[in-house]
Design a protein around this motif. Structure first.
Motif, PDB file in Angstrom:
ATOM      1  N   ILE A  14      24.934  20.667  30.625  1.00  0.00           N
ATOM      2  CA  ILE A  14      25.560  21.811  31.298  1.00  0.00           C
ATOM      3  C   ILE A  14      27.071  21.599  31.310  1.00  0.00           C
ATOM      4  O   ILE A  14      27.586  20.820  32.114  1.00  0.00           O
TER       5      ILE A  14
ATOM      6  N   THR B  45      22.723  33.580  37.309  1.00  0.00           N
ATOM      7  CA  THR B  45      21.706  33.828  36.270  1.00  0.00           C
ATOM      8  C   THR B  45      20.377  34.293  36.850  1.00  0.00           C
ATOM      9  O   THR B  45      19.429  34.543  36.110  1.00  0.00           O
TER      10      THR B  45
ATOM     11  N   GLU C 185      28.245  27.885  34.195  1.00  0.00           N
ATOM     12  CA  GLU C 185      26.943  27.221  34.301  1.00  0.00           C
ATOM     13  C   GLU C 185      27.073  25.936  35.131  1.00  0.00           C
ATOM     14  O   GLU C 185      26.205  25.616  35.950  1.00  0.00           O
TER      15      GLU C 185
END
Length: 249
Positions: free
Chosen positions: A51, A218, A56
Motif C-alpha cells: 500500500i 473505497t 490508499e
C-alpha cells in the motif's frame, strides 16, 4: 522536513471528524507524512507494504489503524488516560505507530519477531521523536509467558496475523483482567464468531462486540472484534511456538 519529492498524504480533516469525531493537529499531520515517507523508503529494502499510493495509505494504514480503537465513533473510549498498548506482529508499525502519534500520553509497545522490521521501526521512532513507543523482538507465544509482559497491558492490538482464535491466544494473555484485545479483520462470518467465542472462553475472555464498518474512501467492508478479559488466562496459554497456528483452539 517534508521531502518534496514524496507524494503528500491527503488531509481529510472532515472525514476524520465525521468518522472518528477527531482530527490530527498540525504536528500529527506532519508526523503522519514523515511516517509515510519513511515507509516508502524502507519498502525498497524490506517489502513492508503493498500500500504505497497516498490515499490508499491514508485509508488502509492511518484511518484503519485508528478506527480500531474508536468503536461507535467514541474516540478511544477503550484506552484509559496514559494507558498501555501492545501491537502484536506490528510489521511496518501498524496499527501501533498511528495510535502512538494520535495519543502521545499512551505507552505503546511494538512486538515483531523479525529483527529487520524492528530495526527499521527504531529509525522511524528516532526520526519522529516518538518517546512513547518501545520495541520488542520476539514471538507472541514466548512474550505471553514472560512475567514482565503477561497481564500487563490495557489493550492488545492484532492486525493481519492469522485466524481469530490464534489472535485471541496471542493477545488475551498479555492484557490485564478487564483489559481488551482488539482484532482487526476484513471479512467475517457467523461461523467465525462461534469459533472465536469458544477460544475466548478457554482464554478468560468474552466477545464484547463485533463491529462492521465501511472504509471512507473505497467503501470496503472491515470488522473489528473486541474481546474483554474477564478472568485470568490459564497458565498453559499461550502454548509453545507454532502450536496455536497448527492446532487452533
Amino acid at each position: 522536513m517534508t521531502n518534496l519529492t514524496s507524494p503528500l498524504l491527503p488531509e481529510m480533516a472532515e472525514i476524520w471528524q465525521q468518522t472518528l469525531n477527531w482530527q490530527p493537529t498540525a504536528l500529527q499531520r506532519s508526523q503522519f507524512q514523515q511516517l509515510y515517507e519513511l515507509v516508502l523508503e524502507g519498502n525498497r529494502q524490506l517489502n513492508l507494504t503493498r500500500i504505497t499510493e497516498p490515499q490508499e495509505f491514508w485509508e488502509k494504514h492511518l484511518w484503519d489503524s485508528l478506527r480500531g480503537i474508536a468503536p461507535q465513533r467514541q474516540f478511544i473510549p477503550v484506552l484509559p488516560e496514559g494507558g498501555s498498548v501492545i501491537d502484536i506482529g506490528t510489521g511496518a508499525g501498524f496499527p501501533g505507530i498511528p495510535i502512538a502519534i494520535a495519543f502521545p500520553n499512551c505507552k505503546v509497545t511494538l512486538l515483531d519477531s523479525t529483527r529487520k522490521k524492528i530495526t527499521f521501526i527504531e529509525t522511524i521512532l528516532t526520526t519522529l521523536a516518538l518517546t512513547n513507543i518501545k520495541t520488542l523482538i520476539g514471538r507472541a507465544e514466548e512474550i505471553g509467558q514472560q512475567s514482565q509482559h503477561r497481564k500487563t497491558y490495557d489493550i492488545a492490538l492484532i492486525r493481519a496475523v492469522g485466524t481469530p482464535s490464534v489472535c485471541a491466544e496471542y493477545a488475551l494473555p498479555l492484557v490485564k483482567q478487564g483489559g481488551l484485545a482488539v482484532i482487526y479483520r476484513g471479512n467475517w462470518t457467523e461461523d467465525e464468531t462461534t469459533a472465536l467465542q469458544n477460544a475466548a472462553n478457554q482464554l478468560g475472555g468474552v466477545i464484547e462486540s463485533i463491529e462492521q464498518f465501511t472504509t471512507p474512501l473505497t467503501n470496503s467492508i472491515r470488522h473489528c472484534l473486541y474481546l474483554r478479559k474477564v478472568v485470568n488466562t490459564p497458565v498453559q496459554f499461550p502454548r509453545a511456538i507454532g502450536i496455536p497456528t497448527q492446532n487452533p483452539l
